[in-house]
Design an enzyme around this catalytic site. Structure first.
Site, mmCIF file in Angstrom:
data_model
loop_
_atom_site.group_PDB
_atom_site.id
_atom_site.type_symbol
_atom_site.label_atom_id
_atom_site.label_comp_id
_atom_site.label_asym_id
_atom_site.label_seq_id
_atom_site.Cartn_x
_atom_site.Cartn_y
_atom_site.Cartn_z
ATOM 1 N N GLU A 1 -2.685 2.933 -16.193
ATOM 2 C CA GLU A 1 -2.756 3.670 -14.923
ATOM 3 C C GLU A 1 -1.581 3.322 -14.016
ATOM 4 O O GLU A 1 -1.244 2.144 -13.855
ATOM 5 C CB GLU A 1 -4.064 3.335 -14.189
ATOM 6 N N TYR B 1 0.868 -1.183 0.000
ATOM 7 C CA TYR B 1 0.000 0.000 0.000
ATOM 8 C C TYR B 1 0.901 1.228 0.000
ATOM 9 O O TYR B 1 1.670 1.446 0.939
ATOM 10 C CB TYR B 1 -0.896 -0.030 1.242
ATOM 11 N N HIS C 1 -11.600 5.893 -3.678
ATOM 12 C CA HIS C 1 -10.910 5.371 -4.871
ATOM 13 C C HIS C 1 -11.614 5.734 -6.178
ATOM 14 O O HIS C 1 -11.359 5.127 -7.218
ATOM 15 C CB HIS C 1 -10.721 3.847 -4.809
ATOM 16 N N ARG D 1 -10.508 1.123 -22.876
ATOM 17 C CA ARG D 1 -11.692 1.860 -23.359
ATOM 18 C C ARG D 1 -11.413 3.351 -23.249
ATOM 19 O O ARG D 1 -10.380 3.763 -22.719
ATOM 20 C CB ARG D 1 -12.891 1.515 -22.476
HETATM 21 P P1 ADP Z 1 -10.197 0.118 -9.751
HETATM 22 O O1 ADP Z 1 -10.068 -0.731 -10.975
HETATM 23 O O2 ADP Z 1 -11.170 -0.423 -8.747
HETATM 24 O O3 ADP Z 1 -10.395 1.567 -10.069
HETATM 25 P P2 ADP Z 1 -7.318 0.521 -9.323
HETATM 26 O O4 ADP Z 1 -6.339 -0.566 -9.202
HETATM 27 O O5 ADP Z 1 -7.325 1.297 -10.603
HETATM 28 O O6 ADP Z 1 -8.789 -0.027 -8.984
HETATM 29 O O7 ADP Z 1 -7.101 1.548 -8.125
HETATM 30 C C1 ADP Z 1 -7.984 2.615 -7.884
HETATM 31 C C2 ADP Z 1 -7.387 3.555 -6.859
HETATM 32 O O8 ADP Z 1 -7.109 2.848 -5.634
HETATM 33 C C3 ADP Z 1 -6.041 4.156 -7.261
HETATM 34 O O9 ADP Z 1 -6.176 5.279 -8.057
HETATM 35 C C4 ADP Z 1 -5.480 4.485 -5.902
HETATM 36 O O10 ADP Z 1 -6.080 5.647 -5.374
HETATM 37 C C5 ADP Z 1 -5.908 3.318 -5.046
HETATM 38 N N1 ADP Z 1 -4.874 2.236 -5.045
HETATM 39 C C6 ADP Z 1 -4.813 1.161 -5.858
HETATM 40 N N2 ADP Z 1 -3.710 0.414 -5.599
HETATM 41 C C7 ADP Z 1 -3.070 1.037 -4.591
HETATM 42 C C8 ADP Z 1 -1.841 0.773 -3.846
HETATM 43 N N3 ADP Z 1 -1.080 -0.305 -4.099
HETATM 44 N N4 ADP Z 1 -1.479 1.648 -2.883
HETATM 45 C C9 ADP Z 1 -2.238 2.736 -2.585
HETATM 46 N N5 ADP Z 1 -3.391 3.031 -3.239
HETATM 47 C C10 ADP Z 1 -3.806 2.206 -4.222
#
Ligand code: ADP
Length: 449
Positions: A275, A202, A235, A291
């Site tokens: 991303e 994290y 998120h 997309r």
């Molecule tokens: P989703 O597909 O549900 O949108 P993502 O993997 O793209 O999930 O993550 C969405 C958000 O969650 C990120 O923009 C970030 O804010 C948070 N997040 C995801 N992975 C981490 C991580 N390893 N550490 C801290 N925040 C994270």
């Protein structure tokens, strides 16, 4: 050549695609549920077909209903927008089997990136840096504990099929891990029908920075710079801007090259977004969206490129209309997502819009499908518009946003517009000094949900 596009979506994104179709001389077909009979996309498309009752499962997500609508209208292509069926590989396969062009990437790439564990493995194979974490799925709570001890807390348990910020649980310490693991799995099972989870370190103060790509079938893979989408609540993105204030042109070119090389390596076709989390000068891949993104307009504003037009060109087998060298990033753009929600509790606020006066003038774009008298149906998401502003630099852009928010009037339902006025007052926001956790802390300090 594509001559008639059916848009398998609703709301502002359906309008966005209809606009591109009309400018390209292509016929458009709207589909709608019975709850959307009076929706703007139905009025603006050349033709429309009712595909089912209000429930999305029986209308916008019904593949047979959409195929039937294509057959009735003679549409030779489908644009899925974002959400709904846009990342459904089976949908792309079925359209192809019916000789209807899916305006999007190859089905195999949608499938690959839809599984975040497989996507991460592919990213590693393609030389993209990833967030440190488990090597694939973590099957038991004991395995999760062992791995997290090695990696160090805090860790994040994430659903392989996750999306929209769901199926993600943080464990700050050993004591929290077993519960985070079990809850993430059961949430994932309930939301996505798949309880596979993996573990990531994290990151405590990253920014969310994503790279927009576009690739044609003639071997051209380009990137259109980045978007900084760090301002999030639960998120979910709330405000996006381009360029990111923490990247210089050398850093942009370096990550852009890593991403375009990877896209060439996998022979990706169409537009997509890779991303990353960005912390202490390093990029860490989290996922790829195959997309068009909600926030694509900020990229359009600083590049002058119409991404939907490029998607249609690519689907037609044409070349991209520009090369990497043609692209220049000009000025700064910000997008505010306006939801029909209470700006403090974020509870949905469906109802009838009484007044709708969108802002205008130089550098202001309002992508919305609402109008005065429009009843927002309670069945779908709460996004009612996106206010996008462009300025010569970030300072100019902030003043333009301030002016545009002042002009914007939406009455009858509650909206998140006041949140953006408050953000503009914040010194951290003015200085672009924020990470992915900043907005939630800001809201909490202010006593909001
Ligand atoms: P989703 O597909 O549900 O949108 P993502 O993997 O793209 O999930 O993550 C969405 C958000 O969650 C990120 O923009 C970030 O804010 C948070 N997040 C995801 N992975 C981490 C991580 N390893 N550490 C801290 N925040 C994270």
């Amino acid at each position: 050549m594509i001559s008639k596009i059916l848009i398998a979506n609703r709301g502002e994104i359906a309008l966005r695609v209809i606009r591109a179709c009309r400018e390209m001389g292509i016929q458009s077909v709207a589909v709608h549920s019975t709850a959307d009979e009076d929706a703007m996309h139905v009025h603006l498309a050349d033709e429309s077909v009712c595909i089912g009752p209000p429930s999305a499962a029986q209308s916008y997500l019904s593949i047979p209903a959409i195929i039937a609508a294509c057959e009735i209208t003679g549409a030779d292509a489908v644009h899925p927008g974002y959400g709904f069926l846009s990342e459904n590989a089976k949908f792309a396969d079925i359209l192809n089997a019916h000789n209807i062009c899916f305006i999007g990437p190859k089905a195999d790439h949608i499938r690959l990136m839809g599984d975040k564990i497989a996507a991460k493995a592919k990213a590693i194979e393609l030389g993209i840096p990833v967030v440190p974490g488990s090597d694939g799925e973590v099957k038991t709570s004991d395995d999760a504990l062992e791995l997290s001890r090695d990696m160090g807390f805090p860790v994040l348990v994430k659903a392989a099929s996750g999306g929209g910020g769901r199926g993600m649980k943080i464990a700050h310490s050993e004591g929290e891990l077993a519960e985070a693991f079990t809850t993430a799995r059961s949430e994932a099972k309930a939301a996505f029908g798949d309880d596979a989870v993996y573990i990531e370190k994290y990151l405590e103060k990253p920014r969310h920075i994503e790279i927009q790509v576009a690739c044609d079938s003639h071997g051209n893979a380009v990137h259109l710079g980045e978007r900084d989408c760090s301002l999030q609540r639960r998120h979910q993105k709330v405000l996006e801007e381009a360029p990111s204030m923490v990247l210089d042109s050398a850093a942009r070119a370096a990550i852009g090259k890593i991403v375009t090389d990877a896209m060439e390596g996998m022979q990706y076709l169409g537009v997509g977004t890779v991303e990353f989390l960005y912390e202490d000068g390093e990029f860490y891949f989290i996922e790829m969206n195959t997309r068009l993104q909600v926030e694509h307009p900020v990229t359009e504003m600083i590049t002058g490129i119409d991404l939907v037009r490029e998607q249609i060109r690519i689907a037609n087998g044409e070349r991209l209309s520009f090369s990497q060298d043609d692209l220049t990033l000009s000025g700064h753009a910000i997008e505010c997502r306006i939801n029909a929600e209470n700006p403090r509790s974020f509870m949905p606020s469906p109802g009838v819009i009484q007044t709708y006066h969108p802002p205008g003038g130089l550098g202001v774009r309002m992508d919305s499908a609402v109008y005065a008298g429009y009843a927002i149906p309670p069945f779908y998401d709460s996004l009612i518009g996106k206010l996008i502003v462009h300025g010569t630099d970030r300072k100019d852009c902030l003043m333009r946003l301030y002016r545009a928010l002042y002009e914007c009037a939406i009455d009858g339902v509650e909206t998140t517009l006041p949140l953006f006025d408050d953000l503009l007052q914040s010194e951290d926001f003015q200085k672009a000094d924020y990470d992915i956790h900043w907005l939630e802390n800001f809201l909490e300090r202010d006593g909001r949900a």
